[in-house]
Scaffold this motif. Sequence first.
Motif, short mmCIF file in Angstrom:
data_model
loop_
_atom_site.label_atom_id
_atom_site.label_comp_id
_atom_site.label_asym_id
_atom_site.label_seq_id
_atom_site.Cartn_x
_atom_site.Cartn_y
_atom_site.Cartn_z
N SER A 193 5.82 -3.43 -4.01
CA SER A 193 6.30 -2.45 -3.03
C SER A 193 7.82 -2.41 -3.04
N VAL A 194 8.35 -1.28 -2.58
CA VAL A 194 9.80 -1.14 -2.46
C VAL A 194 10.27 -2.00 -1.29
N THR B 121 9.24 -7.84 -5.34
CA THR B 121 9.03 -6.49 -5.83
C THR B 121 7.92 -6.43 -6.88
N ASP C 19 13.58 -2.35 -8.21
CA ASP C 19 14.39 -1.35 -7.51
C ASP C 19 14.92 -1.94 -6.20
N SER D 203 17.80 -1.19 -3.16
CA SER D 203 18.72 -0.20 -2.61
C SER D 203 20.12 -0.79 -2.44
#
Length: 477
Positions: free
Chosen positions: A361-362, A356, A325, A327
């Motif tokens: 963790s994001v 990741t 993921d 952003s």
Amino acid sequence: MSKANTQKALTGANSRSDELTKFCAVLRAELGDAIYSSWFTRLELDRIADGCAYLSVPTKFLKSWIHAHYYDKLRAIALAQLPAISEICLSVRTTTFSVVGAEAEPAGQSRVSGSQAAAGSARPREMFKEANTGVETSVLDTRMNFSTFLVSKSNQLAFSAAQEVSRSSSIYNPFYVHAGVGLGKTHLVQAIAHNATVAGRNALYLTAEKFMYSFVSALKAQTSLSFKESLRGIDILIVDDVQFLQGKTIQQEFCHTINALIDNGRQVVIACDRVPNELDNLDERIRSRLAGGLCVEIHPLDDELRLNIVEARVAATKIVQPAFDVSPAVVKMVANLIRTNGRDLDGAVNRLLAHTTLVGSVLSMEQAENAIRDLIRHREAKRIKIEDIQKLVATHFNVSRADILSSRRTANVVKPRQIAMYLAKILTPRSLPEIGRRFGGRDHTTVLHAVRKIDGLVAQDNSLKRELDLLKQLLED
């Protein structure tokens, strides 16, 4: 297997062998020993079923060559010699896939399982070797096609020309595409190979290294004549990284090959890291021939293209790693910070993926920047061309580039010429003899004198020093 079934299988195999022997005898008689020995010694008759004779050869290149040049002859002889058939089918009986994910071959060929195809980290490739001539293709990546090539203003002309070249032989011959590292020239020429093959053209993709290796191997095996004939009989020859082509004999053969292809209306595609007249290690005849076609540069990645590349890489990675993921803000930051080439952008996405998945963790903006810091720090310097130096200096001193390259000795020309030579020496990796040749064929001692002259003036004249610093900055930006 029962004794009866075994005997039946052996009888069938012996029957096919006899039929193939008769078939090949007629084929040899009609085509001649030389052609038959070059292309048909590995031909096999697999089976006859439903009115079709299934013939096979060991390599994809050999299949393409025979289908393009001798299919009608094969079919005519088969219809006359083999009983109860109305058609023939030519296939490849073995493949040598080096990694998973390649497209399935025709009936009877090795296939890739669904689980293997899902392994997104693998690069789908295929490599095959023509058995008699020793022409071995370079590795093709099936993902490097036109549909996956991202287009912007920096590469639009090269992309459009490549599509045209892949469809049919054109006035763009040879088609010469040049670019720095990681800007997409290999992707583009491999896309030409794939598209040309789909269109039914016989395309051969080679790196310069593979061309040299194949030629030397053919010389050692005393099959150089077959090697030359096979190269000159294809529809489109694609040679990548031609700047690495070395050796006088090899360069001569390369020159003869591209001349023969172009003169016979066949297409030649070349990829390189610089324009033809900067290939100082190549013979002048080759440079002249390459410069005679369409020469297109793929320019450095612009802002929009870098962002598109990162977004595409992230999207492709998420298919394999759904937990990945990133952003939009991080994606935009990567595209802004990594301004060098596509490979560095790939490396940045891989670093983000590792952080990741391994840390779990994001990614924050700070973590993402730390993950790609080495790529930012080692940003590749701009490759400065002697031609750019000459143009900038000529404009700055209000003379023409032709004046700088001429033999004029007036003061308003001599000083700009010496400054241009000086900048060429300190800003490019070119040797003194190479620089001299690029400045109207001057001797290396002339260049050395110019460098020493400007060095001496800079030590005494601060205004000249500031002027040179300005020129350097303009060239490096």
